[in-house]
Design an enzyme around this catalytic site. Sequence first.
Site, PDB file in Angstrom:
ATOM      1  N   GLU A  24       0.771  -1.308  -0.021  1.00 22.90           N
ATOM      2  CA  GLU A  24      -0.066  -0.144  -0.060  1.00 22.90           C
ATOM      3  C   GLU A  24       0.761   1.256   0.164  1.00 22.90           C
ATOM      4  O   GLU A  24       1.972   1.454   0.585  1.00 22.90           O
ATOM      5  CB  GLU A  24      -0.817   0.144   1.212  1.00 22.90           C
ATOM      6  CG  GLU A  24      -1.896  -1.007   1.244  1.00 22.90           C
ATOM      7  CD  GLU A  24      -3.133  -0.837   2.267  1.00 22.90           C
ATOM      8  OE1 GLU A  24      -3.273   0.094   2.732  1.00 22.90           O
ATOM      9  OE2 GLU A  24      -3.883  -1.662   2.417  1.00 22.90           O
ATOM     10  N   HIS A  84      -4.398   6.651  -0.144  1.00 19.96           N
ATOM     11  CA  HIS A  84      -3.810   5.524   0.060  1.00 19.96           C
ATOM     12  C   HIS A  84      -4.112   4.438  -0.907  1.00 19.96           C
ATOM     13  O   HIS A  84      -5.429   4.697  -1.644  1.00 19.96           O
ATOM     14  CB  HIS A  84      -3.713   4.794   1.576  1.00 19.96           C
ATOM     15  CG  HIS A  84      -5.206   4.207   2.040  1.00 19.96           C
ATOM     16  ND1 HIS A  84      -6.149   5.017   2.293  1.00 19.96           N
ATOM     17  CD2 HIS A  84      -5.608   2.861   1.931  1.00 19.96           C
ATOM     18  CE1 HIS A  84      -7.099   4.371   2.670  1.00 19.96           C
ATOM     19  NE2 HIS A  84      -6.943   3.023   2.561  1.00 19.96           N
ATOM     20  N   HIS A  86      -5.271   0.405  -2.049  1.00 16.42           N
ATOM     21  CA  HIS A  86      -5.658  -1.071  -1.773  1.00 16.42           C
ATOM     22  C   HIS A  86      -5.584  -2.019  -2.874  1.00 16.42           C
ATOM     23  O   HIS A  86      -5.969  -2.026  -3.874  1.00 16.42           O
ATOM     24  CB  HIS A  86      -7.551  -1.028  -1.610  1.00 16.42           C
ATOM     25  CG  HIS A  86      -7.934  -0.478  -0.353  1.00 16.42           C
ATOM     26  ND1 HIS A  86      -9.247  -0.343  -0.253  1.00 16.42           N
ATOM     27  CD2 HIS A  86      -7.367   0.182   0.507  1.00 16.42           C
ATOM     28  CE1 HIS A  86      -9.461   0.141   0.948  1.00 16.42           C
ATOM     29  NE2 HIS A  86      -8.340   0.407   1.366  1.00 16.42           N
ATOM     30  N   ASP A  97      -9.938   1.080   7.705  1.00 18.30           N
ATOM     31  CA  ASP A  97     -10.374   2.424   7.372  1.00 18.30           C
ATOM     32  C   ASP A  97     -10.941   3.277   8.192  1.00 18.30           C
ATOM     33  O   ASP A  97     -10.654   4.459   8.647  1.00 18.30           O
ATOM     34  CB  ASP A  97     -10.477   2.807   5.955  1.00 18.30           C
ATOM     35  CG  ASP A  97      -9.252   2.232   4.913  1.00 18.30           C
ATOM     36  OD1 ASP A  97      -8.408   2.238   5.243  1.00 18.30           O
ATOM     37  OD2 ASP A  97      -9.788   1.834   3.917  1.00 18.30           O
TER      38      ASP A  97
END
Lengths: 146, 92
Positions: A24, A84, A86, A97
């Site tokens: 990530e 960010h 996934h 999250d």
Amino acid sequence: MKITFKKSLIEQIKSHGLETYPLECCGFLFGKDHRNGRIVNEIRAATNSQQGDQRRRFEIDPLEYLKAERYALEKDITLVGIYHSHPDHPAIPSKHDLKQAVPFFSYLIMSVSKDEVKNITSWQLDQRRKFIEEKIEVINQFETYK
Amino acid sequence: MARIIIPTPLRKFTNNQSTIEVEAIDIRESIDALSSLYPDLKKQLLDDTGEIRKFVRIYLGDEDIKVLNNERTPVTDDAVISIVPAIAGGLA
């Protein structure tokens, strides 16, 4: 709710997600918060400092975070969110999250595979701590934004 | 006066002020002074027992107060204190 990006910034975020795959990536979104939405005019990649499995988790070191806040103060801009990725999963906020999210920020999430960024979404917490999706607007130049 | 940098997620509790100046001799007094000025911010920073919440870090300059003298870390007039929320997440 709407969040506006110049196209080149979205491309930078996508590149970051592909570079770090299958781990990530994460980073900062700087810009301005307006009544009718927010505008991102600068992004900065951050280091994923998560000590565990970086294919499933990210964390930003507190010192790196506070330097981002200081930078925003110096430039008279606002840290408006965090992005960010996934890897190999949908661009939908996970339970983790949600647990970690803080109010105000836009959370930009991109679904990334080995070869491509499949989707990008953006979310904000509401008063009840539920994620509400916000519209992403991508433009070529900020001058066209009204 | 020590200067406290408020992170953007907490500015709604400080009337959108990004920095606050307080008169204090250590971190604990600084946080207490800030809490008195902005009572709604207090419960974001402190738990029911008055301890700093686990997901909030306090920095003096570039140092986490945990590696200094925690809440009893002295502050000088030119000190810059930062409140840092934990930023994390991920797909699982």
